[in-house]
Design a protein around this motif. Structure first.
Motif, PDB file in Angstrom:
ATOM      1  N   ALA A   1       0.811  -1.214   0.000  1.00 27.43           N
ATOM      2  CA  ALA A   1       0.000   0.000   0.000  1.00 27.43           C
ATOM      3  C   ALA A   1       0.852   1.274   0.000  1.00 27.43           C
ATOM      4  CB  ALA A   1      -0.923   0.004   1.218  1.00 27.43           C
ATOM      5  N   PHE A   2       0.266   2.354  -0.481  1.00 32.56           N
ATOM      6  CA  PHE A   2       0.855   3.688  -0.365  1.00 32.56           C
ATOM      7  C   PHE A   2       0.877   4.097   1.109  1.00 32.56           C
ATOM      8  CE2 PHE A   2      -0.001   8.402  -0.514  1.00 32.56           C
ATOM      9  CZ  PHE A   2       1.262   8.782  -0.927  1.00 32.56           C
ATOM     10  N   ALA A   3      -0.216   3.788   1.809  1.00 34.20           N
ATOM     11  CA  ALA A   3      -0.309   4.086   3.233  1.00 34.20           C
ATOM     12  C   ALA A   3      -1.494   3.326   3.817  1.00 34.20           C
ATOM     13  CB  ALA A   3      -0.474   5.587   3.476  1.00 34.20           C
ATOM     14  N   VAL A   4      -1.515   3.247   5.150  1.00 32.95           N
ATOM     15  CA  VAL A   4      -2.601   2.590   5.878  1.00 32.95           C
ATOM     16  C   VAL A   4      -3.255   3.615   6.793  1.00 32.95           C
ATOM     17  CG1 VAL A   4      -3.138   0.842   7.625  1.00 32.95           C
ATOM     18  CG2 VAL A   4      -1.549   0.307   5.763  1.00 32.95           C
ATOM     19  N   ILE A   5      -4.579   3.564   6.854  1.00 32.22           N
ATOM     20  CA  ILE A   5      -5.361   4.398   7.770  1.00 32.22           C
ATOM     21  C   ILE A   5      -6.136   3.449   8.676  1.00 32.22           C
ATOM     22  CG2 ILE A   5      -7.147   6.166   7.940  1.00 32.22           C
ATOM     23  CD1 ILE A   5      -6.445   6.893   5.001  1.00 32.22           C
ATOM     24  N   THR A   6      -5.956   3.575   9.988  1.00 27.89           N
ATOM     25  CA  THR A   6      -6.509   2.566  10.879  1.00 27.89           C
ATOM     26  C   THR A   6      -6.794   3.134  12.259  1.00 27.89           C
ATOM     27  OG1 THR A   6      -6.158   0.308  11.713  1.00 27.89           O
ATOM     28  CG2 THR A   6      -4.245   1.773  11.716  1.00 27.89           C
ATOM     29  N   ASP A   7      -7.582   2.419  13.044  1.00 30.15           N
ATOM     30  CA  ASP A   7      -7.696   2.707  14.473  1.00 30.15           C
ATOM     31  C   ASP A   7      -7.311   1.476  15.296  1.00 30.15           C
ATOM     32  OD1 ASP A   7      -9.946   1.117  14.106  1.00 30.15           O
ATOM     33  OD2 ASP A   7     -11.387   2.726  14.472  1.00 30.15           O
ATOM     34  N   SER A   8      -6.623   0.544  14.655  1.00 32.87           N
ATOM     35  CA  SER A   8      -6.135  -0.671  15.301  1.00 32.87           C
ATOM     36  C   SER A   8      -4.740  -0.449  15.870  1.00 32.87           C
ATOM     37  CB  SER A   8      -6.092  -1.819  14.289  1.00 32.87           C
ATOM     38  OG  SER A   8      -5.263  -2.871  14.743  1.00 32.87           O
ATOM     39  N   GLY A   9      -4.472  -1.049  17.017  1.00 28.91           N
ATOM     40  CA  GLY A   9      -3.127  -0.977  17.575  1.00 28.91           C
ATOM     41  C   GLY A   9      -2.162  -1.930  16.902  1.00 28.91           C
ATOM     42  N   GLY A  10      -2.591  -3.171  16.696  1.00 26.35           N
ATOM     43  CA  GLY A  10      -1.711  -4.182  16.125  1.00 26.35           C
ATOM     44  C   GLY A  10      -1.235  -3.847  14.729  1.00 26.35           C
ATOM     45  N   ILE A  11      -2.101  -3.263  13.916  1.00 27.58           N
ATOM     46  CA  ILE A  11      -1.719  -2.921  12.544  1.00 27.58           C
ATOM     47  C   ILE A  11      -0.600  -1.894  12.539  1.00 27.58           C
ATOM     48  CG2 ILE A  11      -2.541  -1.806  10.415  1.00 27.58           C
ATOM     49  CD1 ILE A  11      -5.217  -3.250  10.877  1.00 27.58           C
ATOM     50  N   THR A  12      -0.571  -1.001  13.532  1.00 31.17           N
ATOM     51  CA  THR A  12       0.511  -0.009  13.593  1.00 31.17           C
ATOM     52  C   THR A  12       1.862  -0.666  13.824  1.00 31.17           C
ATOM     53  OG1 THR A  12       0.354   0.442  15.988  1.00 31.17           O
ATOM     54  CG2 THR A  12      -1.112   1.673  14.549  1.00 31.17           C
ATOM     55  N   GLU A  13       1.860  -1.809  14.507  1.00 33.91           N
ATOM     56  CA  GLU A  13       3.112  -2.555  14.704  1.00 33.91           C
ATOM     57  C   GLU A  13       3.554  -3.191  13.396  1.00 33.91           C
ATOM     58  OE1 GLU A  13       2.739  -3.911  19.357  1.00 33.91           O
ATOM     59  OE2 GLU A  13       1.773  -5.175  17.854  1.00 33.91           O
ATOM     60  N   GLU A  14       2.601  -3.770  12.664  1.00 33.64           N
ATOM     61  CA  GLU A  14       2.938  -4.432  11.403  1.00 33.64           C
ATOM     62  C   GLU A  14       3.419  -3.428  10.353  1.00 33.64           C
ATOM     63  OE1 GLU A  14      -0.199  -8.159  11.866  1.00 33.64           O
ATOM     64  OE2 GLU A  14      -0.899  -6.240  11.093  1.00 33.64           O
ATOM     65  N   THR A  15       2.762  -2.268  10.272  1.00 36.04           N
ATOM     66  CA  THR A  15       3.202  -1.256   9.305  1.00 36.04           C
ATOM     67  C   THR A  15       4.593  -0.730   9.656  1.00 36.04           C
ATOM     68  OG1 THR A  15       1.957   0.413  10.551  1.00 36.04           O
ATOM     69  CG2 THR A  15       0.917  -0.491   8.569  1.00 36.04           C
ATOM     70  N   THR A  16       4.888  -0.638  10.955  1.00 40.10           N
ATOM     71  CA  THR A  16       6.219  -0.191  11.378  1.00 40.10           C
ATOM     72  C   THR A  16       7.300  -1.130  10.854  1.00 40.10           C
ATOM     73  OG1 THR A  16       5.643   1.134  13.312  1.00 40.10           O
ATOM     74  CG2 THR A  16       7.699  -0.090  13.446  1.00 40.10           C
ATOM     75  N   VAL A  17       7.069  -2.431  10.978  1.00 40.86           N
ATOM     76  CA  VAL A  17       8.065  -3.408  10.528  1.00 40.86           C
ATOM     77  C   VAL A  17       8.138  -3.461   9.002  1.00 40.86           C
ATOM     78  CG1 VAL A  17       8.629  -5.882  10.496  1.00 40.86           C
ATOM     79  CG2 VAL A  17       7.964  -4.772  12.635  1.00 40.86           C
ATOM     80  N   MET A  18       7.008  -3.271   8.332  1.00 40.66           N
ATOM     81  CA  MET A  18       7.000  -3.306   6.868  1.00 40.66           C
ATOM     82  C   MET A  18       7.340  -1.952   6.249  1.00 40.66           C
ATOM     83  SD  MET A  18       3.968  -5.982   5.785  1.00 40.66           S
ATOM     84  CE  MET A  18       2.651  -5.505   6.889  1.00 40.66           C
ATOM     85  N   LYS A  19       7.601  -0.940   7.109  1.00 44.52           N
ATOM     86  CA  LYS A  19       8.001   0.403   6.659  1.00 44.52           C
ATOM     87  C   LYS A  19       6.937   1.057   5.758  1.00 44.52           C
ATOM     88  CE  LYS A  19      12.099   0.303   8.652  1.00 44.52           C
ATOM     89  NZ  LYS A  19      13.355   0.548   7.951  1.00 44.52           N
ATOM     90  N   VAL A  20       5.668   0.852   6.134  1.00 44.73           N
ATOM     91  CA  VAL A  20       4.548   1.447   5.406  1.00 44.73           C
ATOM     92  C   VAL A  20       3.998   2.617   6.231  1.00 44.73           C
ATOM     93  CG1 VAL A  20       2.216   1.039   4.499  1.00 44.73           C
ATOM     94  CG2 VAL A  20       3.955  -0.757   4.325  1.00 44.73           C
ATOM     95  N   PRO A  21       3.830   3.805   5.647  1.00 45.56           N
ATOM     96  CA  PRO A  21       3.251   4.918   6.396  1.00 45.56           C
ATOM     97  C   PRO A  21       1.888   4.553   6.981  1.00 45.56           C
ATOM     98  CG  PRO A  21       4.133   5.695   4.311  1.00 45.56           C
ATOM     99  CD  PRO A  21       4.192   4.193   4.261  1.00 45.56           C
ATOM    100  N   CYS A  22       1.654   4.986   8.227  1.00 46.22           N
ATOM    101  CA  CYS A  22       0.420   4.621   8.910  1.00 46.22           C
ATOM    102  C   CYS A  22      -0.161   5.835   9.625  1.00 46.22           C
ATOM    103  CB  CYS A  22       0.694   3.500   9.915  1.00 46.22           C
ATOM    104  SG  CYS A  22      -0.785   2.904  10.766  1.00 46.22           S
ATOM    105  N   MET A  23      -1.451   6.075   9.425  1.00 43.14           N
ATOM    106  CA  MET A  23      -2.186   7.123  10.127  1.00 43.14           C
ATOM    107  C   MET A  23      -3.158   6.464  11.096  1.00 43.14           C
ATOM    108  SD  MET A  23      -3.074   9.468   6.770  1.00 43.14           S
ATOM    109  CE  MET A  23      -4.380  10.324   7.636  1.00 43.14           C
TER     110      MET A  23
END
Length: 358
Positions: A273-295
């Motif tokens: 993805a270009f970026a992820v938009i979420t209100d989940s906690g776990g997804i923010t951990e996964e995007t951090t490791v995959m180096k994907v921008p997360c809002m």
């Protein structure tokens, strides 16, 4: 040692999978019993994850089903207590912060069973979140903490927990992510919506602050669609969110609402993805490791390391906040981020090594 491992809802499954794999390697030194409380009973939210992550069939399913927070908590406690009275365990290992985590910890502790909390010590300091209450109650009666960050360690020290109870091991959810990245599956949505590498957003919403008020949810989604500037938005819809969406009547050619996805399919979309938009906690951990921008559409987070170290930014729950972060993304000004210490895919091994010493 006879160990009960508790899983009840989708966030738990990614956390227990590597622990079970590591335990299988040390049998019979540690005997474990996998208990599914049935808190998430829908196949898309539960069964599919067991299959994809190689989790064995549960030894016991408490089949608690749906209900209010109190109803689910009561049923889990009642049924798990009955199981322990019939067939006791030495320790119960709970993960994360769902209702099952708290309920099984209470039932076990009252029967003299030791409590081990994987992902102990994390805090949002927001008592409007049921998960925060689950964390606080669970940690107050936990005997051994396996933690994901130094922030969590410090939270526990401030609460008066002795250093000997705190074991900084890393993040089992990242064990699962790193193991399965080569196995990610391109979902049908890729072809259906003609998606391109780094050319679309992934969005997930399920928190009450975002989805329970229909007018606010519509405003929020409208701002996200506008900020995406024509990029497709893939929106796997959580059952809770689906109820609110029915009365809104959102129309946007670029917004694609789909059924919840399996772990391998969902993370394929996140990775590309270009970026992820979420209100989940776990997804923010996964995007951090995959180096994907997360809002993150929340006013607080129990995972601050995803912001201070990783690719996550806290946007808040006010829809007016969305536009500046979208502009930052499109300008290419998003931070690169790094990976927190010990998020290396070996956390479950460290946990089992410690269990063997016990």
């Amino acid at each position: 040692m006879k160990l009960d491992i508790i899983a009840g809802a989708r966030p738990n499954f990614m956390k227990i999978a590597p622990i079970i794999e590591a335990l299988e390697k040390v049998k019979p030194k540690i005997q474990y019993r996998l208990i599914h409380t049935g808190q998430h009973y829908d196949k898309k939210m539960s069964g599919n994850f067991f299959e994809q992550l190689g989790i064995p069939e549960p030894d016991v399913n408490l089949e608690v089903g749906s209900g209010t927070q109190a109803e689910q908590t009561a049923r889990i406690m009642e049924r798990y207590e009955a199981l322990l009275l019939k067939d006791p365990a030495d320790w119960v290992l709970v993960v994360g912060d769902v209702t099952s985590t708290m309920a099984c910890s209470i039932a076990a502790k009252k029967l003299g069973v030791g409590v081990i909390h994987v992902e102990g010590g994390i805090r949002s300091n927001d008592l409007s979140m049921p998960e925060e209450i689950n964390r606080m109650v669970t940690d107050s009666i936990t005997d051994i903490f396996y933690t994901t960050s130094e922030v969590a360690n410090e939270n526990l020290r401030k609460l008066g927990h002795h250093e000997s109870k705190i074991r900084y091991v890393g993040n089992t959810m990242i064990d699962t992510l790193l193991k399965n990245m080569p196995r990610f599956i391109q979902p049908e949505a890729w072809e259906d919506f003609d998606l391109k590498e780094k050319g679309y957003f992934v969005m997930t919403l399920h928190r009450p602050a975002n989805v329970d008020e229909e007018a606010k949810l519509k405003y929020l989604i409208d701002e996200i669609v506008k900020g995406a500037k024509g990029m497709p938005i893939i929106f796997p819809v959580h059952p809770r969110t689906a109820k609110s969406l029915k009365g809104i009547g959102i129309e946007a050619n670029t917004l694609h609402m789909i059924e919840p996805l399996g772990y391998l399919e969902f993370n394929y979309l996140v990775q590309h993805a270009f970026a992820v938009i979420t209100d989940s906690g776990g997804i923010t951990e996964e995007t951090t490791v995959m180096k994907v921008p997360c809002m993150t559409l929340r006013d607080n987070t129990e995972r601050p390391e995803t912001i201070t170290i990783g690719t996550n930014e806290l946007v808040g729950t006010n829809p007016k906040n969305v536009a500046p972060f979208m502009e930052k993304l499109h300008r290419g000004d998003w931070k690169a981020g790094d990976i927190p210490y010990l998020w290396d895919g070996k956390t479950a091994e460290r946990i089992v090594e410690d269990l063997l010493k016990m």
